[in-house]
Scaffold this active site. Sequence first.
Site, PDB file in Angstrom:
ATOM      1  CB  CYS A  96      -0.985  -0.033   1.168  1.00 24.17           C
ATOM      2  SG  CYS A  96      -2.326   1.153   0.972  1.00 24.17           S
ATOM      3  CG  HIS A 224      -3.513  -3.595   3.267  1.00 22.83           C
ATOM      4  ND1 HIS A 224      -2.455  -2.964   3.878  1.00 22.83           N
ATOM      5  CD2 HIS A 224      -4.206  -2.626   2.634  1.00 22.83           C
ATOM      6  CE1 HIS A 224      -2.512  -1.662   3.640  1.00 22.83           C
ATOM      7  NE2 HIS A 224      -3.560  -1.424   2.880  1.00 22.83           N
ATOM      8  CD  GLU A 226      -0.782  -5.594   5.615  1.00 22.89           C
ATOM      9  OE1 GLU A 226      -0.782  -6.184   4.517  1.00 22.89           O
ATOM     10  OE2 GLU A 226      -1.045  -4.375   5.718  1.00 22.89           O
TER      11      GLU A 226
END
Lengths: 268, 986
Positions: A96, A224, A226
């Site tokens: 990002c 994302h 994560e």
Amino acid sequence: MSSVKTLVITGFGLNCEKETSAAFETAGSEVSRIHLNDLLEQPAKLSEFHILAFIGGFSFGDHLGAGTVFSNRVKYGLKEQLEEFINAGKLIIGICNGFQTITRMGIVPAIGGFFNQEVALQHNDSGVFRDSWVTLKVNESSPCVFTKGMDLVPVPIRHGEGKFVPMNDEVLKQLEDGGYVAVRYADPVSGEQTSEFPLNPNGSANDIAGICDKSGRVFGLMPHPEAYLSPFNHPHWTHQKINGNLPSEGLGLKMFRNAVDFAKENLV
Amino acid sequence: MVYRLEMTPRPGVGQGTGKLIDQASQYFDLEIASAAKSDVLTIKANISDEEMAKIASEIVNPVLQDSVVGQVTDREFDWYIAIGFLPGVTDNVARSAREAVGDIIGRHLEEDEHIFSSREFFVKAPNLTAEQAEKLGSELLGNVLIESITVLSFADWKANGAPENLPLIKSETEPEVNLLTLEISDAELETTSKEKTLALTLREMKIIQEYIRKASDDPKRKELGLEGKITDAELECLAQTWSEHCKHKIFDAIVNYTDENGKEEQITSLFKSYIKRSTEEISEDVDWLVSVFHDNAGVISFNDKYDLVYKAETHNSPSALDPYGGAMTGIVGVNRDPLGTGIGSELLINTWGYCLGSPFTDNADVPKGLLHPRRIRDGVHQGVIDGGNQSGVPYGLGWEYFDERFIGKPLVYCGTVGLLPRQIHGQSGADKSIEPGDFIVMTGGRIGKDGIHGATFSSEELHKDSPVQAVQIGDPITQKKMYDFVIEARDLGLYRFVTDNGAGGLSSSIGEMSTQCGGCEMDLSKAPVKYAGLQPWEILVSEAQERMSFAVQPEKMEEFAALAAKRDVEISNLGTFTDSGKFHITYADKTVCYLDLEFMHDGLPRMEIPAKWEPPTHPEPEYEDSDISDDVLELLASLNITSNEFKCRQYDHEVKGLSVVKPYVGVNSDVLTDASVFMPEPLTTEGIVLSAGIAPSYSDIDTYHMMASVMDLAIRRTIAVGGKLGHIAGLDNFCWPDPVESEKTPDGQYKMAQLVRANKALYDYSKAFGVPLISGKDSMKNDSTKGGKKISIPPTVLYSTIAKMDNIEKSVTLSAKRAGDLVYVVGDTKAELGGSQYSILKGAIGNSVPQVDADYAISIYNAVSAATEKEICHSVHTPAYGGLAVAFAKVAIAGQLGIDVDINKIPADDLSAQELLFSESNSRFVITIAEESAAEFEKLFEGLPCACVGRVTLDDELVFRQGEHIEAAVKLGKMSKSYKTTLDNV
């Protein structure tokens, strides 16, 4: 055997340090979170690590364009060390704001060499920030280390400036021909790439969500991974649970496992 | 040398001015053909042309931007509109540019070298007048409170070029402390209060007058030259400390309440009698209350590692004047509450909710001087979106409620959940202290004139003279840097006490901190200011944002300062805490304040307020012949039920990777959830459930039942996602119209009685449910007299809950999961259409407001929790607005499956179809389960109203039947469309 070491750079409005650290830790790496100012005081420290993460957030408030001020500071303070790091065969991921930062810095795709910006992330076509889950289709012909063995990956996006644009058509062609495109926005049902909103949430050229350098070791993406470490992060997990197809771990984790496994085999 | 760097979008990239064109049309009916935009940096620094060229090449994004050092001259347009910052206003883009320039040229810029940012718009609109161009500049593109707006015609621009943007400060005002005498007439006392926006009543002014008379005997005051006089700062400081906003005078008052039977009752402090007392009584039975009411936010225990912190605030008055700035400071402001709770909490989840006028309100219905509700809505959302997203805190709950009575003042609720270490440095994370001799340290943003009188102006109605500088300007990135610093300093043990600098500025934060050890000595000349020329009283009361106050032990001061410097956080050591009993403030050698702390905090006797309850009677509507299919579709499309997903998706709710039950759920993630579930850290099993309830329309009938209903609603929403009673805490946020009888408020006694009744219910049901209140806030002057029309909000309480969940894997969402599943309705439906959204749709209020039977509700909650614990519920939803009909519709839309219901089977007495389907009776659930679980499920509900009413189907429609007779059948596609269209792209 000594362990894989990951560096997560923090500070100045970045905000995904906790979950990115959790991702690498779960994948079996040691993680150090270091504020950029502290790293700049001792640039040589970078060489102690095998994996470097540029995380998500709003570095310097996105002022002067997302990633501009942060990448400038890294470039002026860590240029040599970063080049050495990449040349040593180590891994970098930019997620990002981190992706915006590393494209701005020109370490990905780096078709014509390092520190030369060739692509950018522009305001979404919708004109507004958007948070939603998308499906990524992995480009099998890419050398990207992080996406190895993956196919369709559900992950959230959360950005206002995520529309992937190349400098020109020539760059886009080179990206496509050279296997630089690692992941694209796709239709979760057909599994094919798509330019249809909201499946492609920002209007990215050729539906590109993430790219790597030619070695496949420097990787950046807008979504994302994560944020999908737990199976219970998925927006439809309550349906998956009843249908018996709830995965045992979040599917974003695999990208971090790939990186740590690669580092274990090649760098430690 | 002054350089101008103009950056323009590269051809094909797009100008990013679509919003300007749309909003000019939507808000002002102005037609713009096209518009181009430039970003400009003006750099006044001792740098060479070569360095400037290098700066340009590094700052400009070569893929997206073209640039020129100088000015782009080859343009065609009608109007040039430039937006820069006013002198002294924090220019964040320029601050970041300063960092970048420093990196590029290899040295920090000097104090006398400056960078300023501005935006320039080139508008093609042949019919636009100069006045209209000014309007675009001042009302759409810029904010006159903080920005300069320059409008030029094409001819002027062509002839003279763009004006240079160098907003340098030229103030030479010397800091002064003015001594005032209060030996003046009552009328003059009142005038003084009004002219200075002190919001002090005559009674309060006279108490101060008396204090100053008595204080004349104090030799120290004589010595300081204050004999018989009060300083401007002392008066300001008392006004902030005693403001309704800070002091909660109405909630602390003696209320003489008369009920509908003429029975009289005297209540000393609603807060103490109902709110605090219920928590105290509950605390005898629960062991998880850690810190309630006395800190910036409430604290409950969570597990061995962490406590949970929660606080919700309102930011109504600022948002009415400057929706974007007001709402942004609402969210970043409430973030500082958990950050300033205990020894400092990490920020975990934000919540928001707004009560607004309809965005589709006719322009003619908006009184002059008020902003159109659509502008307020757009600005408020954008402010909280930017503030929340840039802070890296996900939102967990968000809602909107619309009623025309919120046109005068919108209600802007913002909340934040924090995570506090249970133990840190050998003590509870909730504990903090101050020792005499500790340093008074302020961190964060610099002080300016912004946000002066925020506390006092929000303590009166919005009137034509409401001061615009009362609105603070937020900067989430400065706060984020400070936040990271605070947590780092906390973990290193570098301070003893931390608190937020909010309403009232330093006068409040240091004033309150001083009570911890008994006094302070603070020198305001050491406080960092944005520009020279601020008066000491302004420094003392300014609510400039992004600031926290600390007590730092002397031996840690050096380390604290060094860490701050490394993190680019500005700090200042303003003095020391003492035990002198005095709030002693200086500006270098001038005395600014010398007040007794005891007088500041306890010198104000309670108000006495009369209250008389007379139950209202509304015409009883009849709904017999309406078409139920149409009603369902109209309700789904109505503003208080329709999806606001378009705006919600602009808020980050995934950052931190903790979201388990998201704000929008279902196979298309497009139906608003009952409540949300989060993990406190990545990959935990335990979770947090956030829920809320609000029902302003019920207040039109009886605030007692309004309060009971919103509490039941929030709690059953928690139960619906898999939560259970036992570890739930509540927050109360009261927003009221002025309830003190006066010439302006002739119906004050009724409004005060409404307040009493809501508090009585709050006590009764908190106790009955065993859900203690841990924090709350009130905003008591939500009236507007702008445009000569008095508009008062309906009494509104946001009741929020936070609950612990043992195992997130047992969470449930509301979407139908499988065709063939059985559909159950749990809980009795009653003839309770009063105040319902259905009644509102039909233009009525009615009288039969939904009520709550707590014991019965608890049995239902516990049975549903037992079912979710056993993991036999495929979906659980609790009906709210729109009753069972809307509940079934949402379950169907979310699952993209049909539902077939026999309404005769719904547990109820003899009711009409309308009452069965649209009553908003409390304590009910709609649950779907697999057929094979039926026996196990029904056993859990033995003795309770619970019935299988139908099935989930593959037919794409919602069918309501009575036996064989089909009463109504609505297609899934039509329902989705109704639910999702009203606010799509709005």
